[in-house]
Design a protein around this motif. Sequence first.
Motif, PDB file in Angstrom:
ATOM      1  N   GLN A 153       4.569  -2.424   6.928  1.00  0.00           N
ATOM      2  CA  GLN A 153       4.520  -2.141   5.490  1.00  0.00           C
ATOM      3  C   GLN A 153       5.106  -3.303   4.737  1.00  0.00           C
ATOM      4  O   GLN A 153       6.294  -3.634   4.907  1.00  0.00           O
ATOM      5  CB  GLN A 153       5.266  -0.851   5.159  1.00  0.00           C
ATOM      6  N   LYS A 178       3.027  -2.220  -0.826  1.00  0.00           N
ATOM      7  CA  LYS A 178       1.794  -1.825  -0.148  1.00  0.00           C
ATOM      8  C   LYS A 178       2.031  -0.609   0.728  1.00  0.00           C
ATOM      9  O   LYS A 178       3.164  -0.290   1.076  1.00  0.00           O
ATOM     10  CB  LYS A 178       1.255  -2.984   0.698  1.00  0.00           C
ATOM     11  N   GLU A 179       0.941   0.050   1.083  1.00  0.00           N
ATOM     12  CA  GLU A 179       1.048   1.188   1.977  1.00  0.00           C
ATOM     13  C   GLU A 179       1.239   0.722   3.419  1.00  0.00           C
ATOM     14  O   GLU A 179       0.879  -0.395   3.782  1.00  0.00           O
ATOM     15  CB  GLU A 179      -0.224   2.047   1.877  1.00  0.00           C
ATOM     16  N   GLU A 211       0.390   0.165   7.095  1.00  0.00           N
ATOM     17  CA  GLU A 211      -0.918  -0.062   7.707  1.00  0.00           C
ATOM     18  C   GLU A 211      -0.810  -0.192   9.222  1.00  0.00           C
ATOM     19  O   GLU A 211       0.209  -0.638   9.764  1.00  0.00           O
ATOM     20  CB  GLU A 211      -1.580  -1.320   7.133  1.00  0.00           C
ATOM     21  N   GLU A 220       1.028 -13.695   5.404  1.00  0.00           N
ATOM     22  CA  GLU A 220       0.569 -12.339   5.103  1.00  0.00           C
ATOM     23  C   GLU A 220       0.966 -11.328   6.173  1.00  0.00           C
ATOM     24  O   GLU A 220       0.743 -10.126   6.006  1.00  0.00           O
ATOM     25  CB  GLU A 220      -0.951 -12.306   4.890  1.00  0.00           C
TER      26      GLU A 220
END
Length: 125
Positions: A39, A43-44, A46, A89
Amino acid sequence: QVQLVESGGGLVQAGGSLRLSCAASGRTFSRLSMGWFRQAPGKEREFVAAITWSGGSLVYADSVKGRFTISRDNAKNTMYLQMNNLKPEDTAVYSCAARSPKGASLRVVTNYDYWGQGTQVTVSS
């Protein structure tokens, strides 16, 4: 009950590597399917990767395929995530999760019963 503790996070430059570990205690580890999720801020959570109880099936998110490798050592009650060629990222809190074997998707957050506290991975550019 299952207790999960992650370790191995840290700060690394882009292109570098880290290996995360998830140590389990409580219930019989060898009968649990396991997964890694992450996470990032804002953001959620993932899906990253998952492995069945026998290690016979491995599943990866497209974003990490070819760079990350999930594995487990049932004798040590530990699961691993080897992360290579890290990118900015990939920065997130990484959590391990466990569940009893069942037919539901390994990619879905809500299909897991137990969660660790998470470990921070930060990749600088």
